[in-house]
Design a protein around this motif. Sequence first.
Motif, PDB file in Angstrom:
ATOM      1  N   THR A 227       6.694  88.314   6.055  1.00 54.02           N
ATOM      2  CA  THR A 227       5.933  88.809   7.197  1.00 54.02           C
ATOM      3  C   THR A 227       6.468  88.305   8.535  1.00 54.02           C
ATOM      4  O   THR A 227       5.744  88.315   9.532  1.00 54.02           O
ATOM      5  N   ALA A 228       7.730  87.872   8.568  1.00 52.68           N
ATOM      6  CA  ALA A 228       8.306  87.429   9.839  1.00 52.68           C
ATOM      7  C   ALA A 228       8.167  88.533  10.885  1.00 52.68           C
ATOM      8  O   ALA A 228       8.402  89.706  10.613  1.00 52.68           O
ATOM      9  N   LYS A 229       7.783  88.154  12.087  1.00 51.53           N
ATOM     10  CA  LYS A 229       7.468  89.140  13.125  1.00 51.53           C
ATOM     11  C   LYS A 229       8.667  90.012  13.481  1.00 51.53           C
ATOM     12  O   LYS A 229       8.502  91.173  13.860  1.00 51.53           O
ATOM     13  N   VAL A 230       9.880  89.465  13.379  1.00 53.89           N
ATOM     14  CA  VAL A 230      11.073  90.245  13.734  1.00 53.89           C
ATOM     15  C   VAL A 230      11.255  91.442  12.803  1.00 53.89           C
ATOM     16  O   VAL A 230      11.942  92.403  13.148  1.00 53.89           O
ATOM     17  N   HIS A 231      10.647  91.402  11.608  1.00 51.23           N
ATOM     18  CA  HIS A 231      10.767  92.507  10.659  1.00 51.23           C
ATOM     19  C   HIS A 231       9.625  93.508  10.781  1.00 51.23           C
ATOM     20  O   HIS A 231       9.797  94.689  10.472  1.00 51.23           O
ATOM     21  N   PHE A 232       8.468  93.044  11.225  1.00 51.67           N
ATOM     22  CA  PHE A 232       7.265  93.880  11.228  1.00 51.67           C
ATOM     23  C   PHE A 232       6.957  94.505  12.592  1.00 51.67           C
ATOM     24  O   PHE A 232       6.489  95.632  12.659  1.00 51.67           O
ATOM     25  N   ASP A 233       7.210  93.755  13.633  1.00 55.15           N
ATOM     26  CA  ASP A 233       6.674  94.095  14.949  1.00 55.15           C
ATOM     27  C   ASP A 233       7.810  94.503  15.889  1.00 55.15           C
ATOM     28  O   ASP A 233       8.597  93.661  16.337  1.00 55.15           O
ATOM     29  N   ALA A 234       7.881  95.799  16.229  1.00 53.75           N
ATOM     30  CA  ALA A 234       8.959  96.297  17.085  1.00 53.75           C
ATOM     31  C   ALA A 234       8.850  95.775  18.518  1.00 53.75           C
ATOM     32  O   ALA A 234       9.815  95.862  19.277  1.00 53.75           O
ATOM     33  N   THR A 235       7.697  95.231  18.898  1.00 51.84           N
ATOM     34  CA  THR A 235       7.545  94.685  20.250  1.00 51.84           C
ATOM     35  C   THR A 235       7.962  93.219  20.340  1.00 51.84           C
ATOM     36  O   THR A 235       7.964  92.645  21.427  1.00 51.84           O
ATOM     37  N   PHE A 236       8.324  92.624  19.203  1.00 52.08           N
ATOM     38  CA  PHE A 236       8.635  91.189  19.192  1.00 52.08           C
ATOM     39  C   PHE A 236      10.026  90.917  19.754  1.00 52.08           C
ATOM     40  O   PHE A 236      10.291  89.830  20.248  1.00 52.08           O
ATOM     41  N   ARG A 237      10.918  91.892  19.647  1.00 56.72           N
ATOM     42  CA  ARG A 237      12.274  91.749  20.169  1.00 56.72           C
ATOM     43  C   ARG A 237      12.407  92.532  21.478  1.00 56.72           C
ATOM     44  O   ARG A 237      11.803  93.581  21.657  1.00 56.72           O
ATOM     45  N   GLU A 238      13.246  92.027  22.379  1.00 59.64           N
ATOM     46  CA  GLU A 238      13.427  92.675  23.668  1.00 59.64           C
ATOM     47  C   GLU A 238      14.019  94.071  23.525  1.00 59.64           C
ATOM     48  O   GLU A 238      13.767  94.945  24.361  1.00 59.64           O
ATOM     49  N   ASP A 239      14.817  94.306  22.479  1.00 61.94           N
ATOM     50  CA  ASP A 239      15.436  95.620  22.317  1.00 61.94           C
ATOM     51  C   ASP A 239      14.502  96.629  21.637  1.00 61.94           C
ATOM     52  O   ASP A 239      14.859  97.796  21.455  1.00 61.94           O
ATOM     53  N   GLY A 240      13.310  96.184  21.238  1.00 65.88           N
ATOM     54  CA  GLY A 240      12.335  97.089  20.637  1.00 65.88           C
ATOM     55  C   GLY A 240      12.687  97.537  19.237  1.00 65.88           C
ATOM     56  O   GLY A 240      12.119  98.522  18.740  1.00 65.88           O
ATOM     57  N   LYS A 241      13.567  96.805  18.555  1.00 63.22           N
ATOM     58  CA  LYS A 241      13.977  97.165  17.205  1.00 63.22           C
ATOM     59  C   LYS A 241      13.454  96.146  16.199  1.00 63.22           C
ATOM     60  O   LYS A 241      13.376  94.951  16.498  1.00 63.22           O
ATOM     61  N   ARG A 242      13.126  96.643  15.020  1.00 62.58           N
ATOM     62  CA  ARG A 242      12.784  95.733  13.921  1.00 62.58           C
ATOM     63  C   ARG A 242      14.074  95.324  13.211  1.00 62.58           C
ATOM     64  O   ARG A 242      14.880  96.171  12.829  1.00 62.58           O
ATOM     65  N   LEU A 243      14.235  94.035  13.049  1.00 64.05           N
ATOM     66  CA  LEU A 243      15.414  93.499  12.379  1.00 64.05           C
ATOM     67  C   LEU A 243      15.287  93.727  10.875  1.00 64.05           C
ATOM     68  O   LEU A 243      14.245  93.438  10.283  1.00 64.05           O
ATOM     69  N   ILE A 244      16.329  94.250  10.245  1.00 61.37           N
ATOM     70  CA  ILE A 244      16.290  94.468   8.797  1.00 61.37           C
ATOM     71  C   ILE A 244      16.269  93.121   8.087  1.00 61.37           C
ATOM     72  O   ILE A 244      17.084  92.239   8.365  1.00 61.37           O
ATOM     73  N   TYR A 245      15.335  92.972   7.200  1.00 63.86           N
ATOM     74  CA  TYR A 245      15.147  91.754   6.396  1.00 63.86           C
ATOM     75  C   TYR A 245      16.452  91.377   5.691  1.00 63.86           C
ATOM     76  O   TYR A 245      17.065  92.204   5.012  1.00 63.86           O
ATOM     77  N   GLY A 246      16.888  90.136   5.889  1.00 63.00           N
ATOM     78  CA  GLY A 246      18.162  89.698   5.330  1.00 63.00           C
ATOM     79  C   GLY A 246      18.242  89.819   3.822  1.00 63.00           C
ATOM     80  O   GLY A 246      19.311  90.098   3.264  1.00 63.00           O
ATOM     81  N   GLY A 247      17.123  89.628   3.136  1.00 61.92           N
ATOM     82  CA  GLY A 247      17.114  89.774   1.683  1.00 61.92           C
ATOM     83  C   GLY A 247      17.418  91.195   1.255  1.00 61.92           C
ATOM     84  O   GLY A 247      17.986  91.437   0.188  1.00 61.92           O
ATOM     85  N   HIS A 248      17.036  92.154   2.099  1.00 63.65           N
ATOM     86  CA  HIS A 248      17.326  93.564   1.825  1.00 63.65           C
ATOM     87  C   HIS A 248      18.838  93.791   1.839  1.00 63.65           C
ATOM     88  O   HIS A 248      19.384  94.485   0.982  1.00 63.65           O
ATOM     89  N   VAL A 249      19.511  93.175   2.793  1.00 66.98           N
ATOM     90  CA  VAL A 249      20.971  93.282   2.886  1.00 66.98           C
ATOM     91  C   VAL A 249      21.624  92.595   1.692  1.00 66.98           C
ATOM     92  O   VAL A 249      22.582  93.120   1.102  1.00 66.98           O
ATOM     93  N   ILE A 250      21.119  91.428   1.298  1.00 65.18           N
ATOM     94  CA  ILE A 250      21.683  90.711   0.152  1.00 65.18           C
ATOM     95  C   ILE A 250      21.596  91.560  -1.106  1.00 65.18           C
ATOM     96  O   ILE A 250      22.582  91.728  -1.843  1.00 65.18           O
ATOM     97  N   SER A 251      20.417  92.104  -1.380  1.00 64.33           N
ATOM     98  CA  SER A 251      20.244  92.886  -2.605  1.00 64.33           C
ATOM     99  C   SER A 251      21.053  94.173  -2.577  1.00 64.33           C
ATOM    100  O   SER A 251      21.588  94.600  -3.608  1.00 64.33           O
TER     101      SER A 251
END
Length: 344
Positions: A227-251
């Motif tokens: 539930t890290a905010k960088v993954h859930f909340d598009a307003t948490f980052r200045e660029d307005g993007k949700r960061l893809i969960y690193g575990g998703h990239v690993i798998s």
Amino acid sequence: MSKTNPGRFFEDYRVCQVIRHAVPRTVAEGERALYHALYPARHALYSSDEFAAASGLDGSPLDDLIAFHIVFGKSVPDISLNAVANLGYAEGRWLKPVWPGDTLRSESEVIGLKENSNGKSGVVWVRTRGLNQMDEVVLDYVRWVMVRKGDDAAPAPEPVVPELAKSVAPSDLVLPEGLDFLQYDFGLAGEPHRWGDYEVGEVIDHVDGVTIEEAEHMLATRLWQNTAKVHFDATFREDGKRLIYGGHVISMARALSFNGLANAQMIVALNGGAHANPCFAGDTIRAWSEVLDKADTHAPGVGAIRLRLVAHKGAAGDHALRGEDGKYAPQVLLDLDYWALMPK
């Protein structure tokens, strides 16, 4: 007193602090089905009870990375809810298979702290353990994460940077009880390549690419409760993007590695790893691997192979890792160093 949890900030951590994470979770076969729906995962040991039984196991365990994601996800509300980024991994070992019906929980110990020079964030090192319903440790690893400060004026702690092993020694690898590859069926596994067919220094291009979708990423991060905010909340980052969960990239990268490493069946150690650059929906992930080392094991017909797995969003055949400045090339998303088990 507030009833809600804003998450810990950098100044809330103390070295030697032990945090028990909520909430225990019982996993079932549905977890495997969802995992295989999210990723093109095809390793035979995790797909077939019959194949696993022929390899000396009681049945097919859940994918190693399912266990990793569950244990990791449990730690997020206490460790990385206010993270800027997850920075790396070390000293990871899978100690017991996770079976359908197991109940997993996790706990973390803070082993290092260092405030950043900007005074607005700091790096927190934790050792996280995943335990089953019998209090057996199934997974143990170190990770470090950059966490925001809640109060920029909070005093910086005395820096403590833990000394971490560069890799897990082959003698410290733990193999599942009964594992035996003497009757291994290469035809059913999908490729003929044995442990002896790989050479240290060899680079394998996994050929295929997968474009990351927002919906799949959100399903994954909710499934494992990251539930890290960088993954859930598009307003948490200045660029307005949700960061893809690193575990998703690993798998995704691990699943892509099937093409060329179909017989690298079980991950047993995580030597190191870095999420080199951010990944966003719309990026197309490709992967390549480098053979770093090989070792014998005590299990019949089983060898250990150490692999570097690199996920990138560059063109097919792009094996660039670092630039002339020594930094990761901008197209590199993941640099993961792990030990896997392979038939001889």
